[in-house]
Design a protein around this motif. Structure first.
Motif, short mmCIF file in Angstrom:
data_model
loop_
_atom_site.label_atom_id
_atom_site.label_comp_id
_atom_site.label_asym_id
_atom_site.label_seq_id
_atom_site.Cartn_x
_atom_site.Cartn_y
_atom_site.Cartn_z
N VAL A 45 0.71 -1.17 0.02
CA VAL A 45 -0.29 0.17 -0.10
C VAL A 45 0.87 1.31 -0.05
O VAL A 45 1.92 1.17 0.33
CB VAL A 45 -0.97 0.12 1.27
N ALA A 46 0.32 2.41 -0.26
CA ALA A 46 0.77 3.61 -0.25
C ALA A 46 0.65 4.16 0.92
O ALA A 46 -0.46 4.02 1.71
CB ALA A 46 0.27 4.57 -1.34
N VAL A 47 1.45 4.95 1.62
CA VAL A 47 1.24 5.33 3.21
C VAL A 47 1.61 6.89 2.88
O VAL A 47 2.63 7.51 2.47
CB VAL A 47 2.42 4.81 4.06
N ARG A 48 0.76 7.48 3.38
CA ARG A 48 0.74 9.19 3.21
C ARG A 48 0.69 9.76 4.57
O ARG A 48 0.04 9.02 5.64
CB ARG A 48 -0.29 9.71 2.36
N ASN A 49 1.25 10.89 4.79
CA ASN A 49 1.43 11.43 6.09
C ASN A 49 1.86 10.63 7.11
O ASN A 49 1.29 10.63 8.45
CB ASN A 49 -0.31 11.92 6.64
N CYS A 50 2.77 10.01 6.82
CA CYS A 50 3.41 8.99 7.76
C CYS A 50 4.10 9.61 9.02
O CYS A 50 4.80 10.79 8.93
CB CYS A 50 4.57 8.19 7.20
N PRO A 51 3.75 9.39 10.45
CA PRO A 51 4.43 10.21 11.34
C PRO A 51 5.77 10.20 11.35
O PRO A 51 6.48 11.14 11.95
CB PRO A 51 3.65 9.34 12.52
N LYS A 52 6.37 9.11 10.83
CA LYS A 52 7.92 9.26 10.76
C LYS A 52 8.35 9.65 9.35
O LYS A 52 8.00 9.09 8.53
CB LYS A 52 8.79 7.67 10.98
N PRO A 53 9.00 10.95 9.29
CA PRO A 53 9.55 11.25 8.02
C PRO A 53 10.53 10.39 7.25
O PRO A 53 10.94 9.65 8.08
CB PRO A 53 10.23 12.75 8.40
N PRO A 54 10.49 10.45 6.08
CA PRO A 54 9.43 11.05 4.90
C PRO A 54 8.21 10.78 5.17
O PRO A 54 7.96 9.46 5.41
CB PRO A 54 10.29 10.82 3.75
N PRO A 55 7.20 11.54 4.79
CA PRO A 55 5.88 11.22 4.93
C PRO A 55 5.15 10.38 3.91
O PRO A 55 4.11 9.74 4.35
CB PRO A 55 5.23 12.72 5.02
N THR A 56 5.88 10.16 2.64
CA THR A 56 5.01 9.59 1.73
C THR A 56 6.00 8.10 1.56
O THR A 56 7.29 8.37 1.41
CB THR A 56 4.93 10.22 0.55
N ARG A 57 5.21 6.96 1.69
CA ARG A 57 6.01 5.64 1.68
C ARG A 57 5.30 4.53 1.03
O ARG A 57 4.08 4.64 0.60
CB ARG A 57 6.33 5.17 2.93
N VAL A 58 5.95 3.45 0.66
CA VAL A 58 5.43 2.19 0.04
C VAL A 58 5.61 1.32 1.01
O VAL A 58 6.73 1.04 1.61
CB VAL A 58 5.91 2.01 -1.37
N SER A 59 4.67 0.56 1.56
CA SER A 59 4.81 -0.56 2.60
C SER A 59 4.28 -1.88 2.19
O SER A 59 3.19 -1.94 1.71
CB SER A 59 4.28 0.09 3.88
N LEU A 60 4.85 -2.93 2.49
CA LEU A 60 4.22 -4.22 2.64
C LEU A 60 2.98 -4.07 3.75
O LEU A 60 3.37 -3.36 4.62
CB LEU A 60 5.07 -5.44 2.98
#
Ligand SMILES: O=C(O)[C@H](O)[C@@H](O)[C@H](O)[C@H](O)COP(=O)(O)O
Length: 259
Positions: A176-191
């Motif tokens: 999934v795409a992750v936005r506004n992640c509490p741990k910077p950087p804010p945008t990520r891709v994650s299992l």
């Protein structure tokens, strides 16, 4: 049903060196048994420290690097040459120093890659990479990774799956795409956690007092929505590799007998 094991080391440096030694042994055993192995890498200080120790290990090249399939548990959605990229850090720590097969290194897209700034497209593409590499015996669209390395955060996140986040509720998609992640950087891709749970072995590696509450909660039965790392379990084995401070709030049953 997988078994949960906890190993506590005196300090973070010893943890990273011992985890690297464990990796060499386990990868060689897997390659001897079935001709190849698959490993999911993690970002974060402990995960990268393990790769650096592995690069320095005298036993490093007992691993046949050309027969290793490499994936990432998550990635920061930033340009490829950004120092925040987990892939860049992993290459500098280890991958650029060993003869991996480039076709078997499966990096997640960067924000200046083929999908541009479309993080949803990047996540969907990685899900397709997983599906393309799954075999019939995996019974689904995610390979049964031999070893999935993960770190964790003080509030219980793992990969880029954070408490009460949309990602932690995901039951269908593998990535999934992750936005506004509490741990910077804010945008990520994650299992997602279901994808992580496809792994035969999950190794959770962390150090520091700031992680002690999350470790204790996860090992005392906390739910994965509030403590996502509690849901990071292997089908065969879930191995917690901790330093003494990260293990500081565990019940005595997990701690080594005092000398
Ligand atoms: O991309 C990331 O940030 C990681 O995948 C993340 O899940 C990390 O492993 C933990 O936050 C622990 O990081 P530290 O080991 O640096 O505490």
């Amino acid at each position: 049903m997988s078994g949960t094991e906890v190993v506590v080391y005196a300090n973070g440096e010893l943890l990273a060196a011992a985890a690297a030694a464990r990796l060499v042994t386990r990868l060689v055993d897997l390659q001897t048994a079935k001709g190849s192995a698959s490993l999911v890498l993690t970002g974060g200080g402990t995960g990268i420290a393990v790769l650096e120790q592995l690069r320095r290990s005298p036993a490093r090249d007992a691993v046949d690097w050309s027969r290793l399939d490499l994936y990432w548990g998550d990635e920061r959605f930033v340009p490829a040459d950004d120092d925040e990229r987990n892939e860049k850090q992993a290459r500098e720590a280890l991958l650029d120093h060993v003869p991996v097969d480039p076709k078997r290194v499966h990096a997640m897209a960067a924000s200046d890659g083929e999908f541009g700034d479309d993080v949803d497209a990047a996540a969907a593409a990685y899900a397709r990479v997983l599906a393309d590499n799954a075999r019939p015996e995996d019974h689904g669209d995610v390979p049964s990774f031999d070893i999935c390395l993960l770190g964790l955060g003080g509030e219980g996140h793992t990969a880029s799956v954070f408490p009460e986040s949309p990602a932690v509720y995901e039951t269908e998609r593998s990535v999934v795409a992750v936005r506004n992640c509490p741990k910077p950087p804010p945008t990520r891709v994650s299992l997602t956690l279901p994808a992580i749970r496809q792994s035969h072995d999950v190794w959770l590696m962390t150090t520091g007092e700031a992680k002690a509450d999350a470790v204790a909660l996860a090992l005392s039965g906390a739910g994965e929505v509030q403590v996502p790392v509690a849901g990071a379990r292997g089908r065969r084995r879930t191995l917690w590799l901790l330093d003494r401070t990260a293990a500081g709030k565990l019940s005595k049953v997990y701690l080594p007998p005092t000398a």
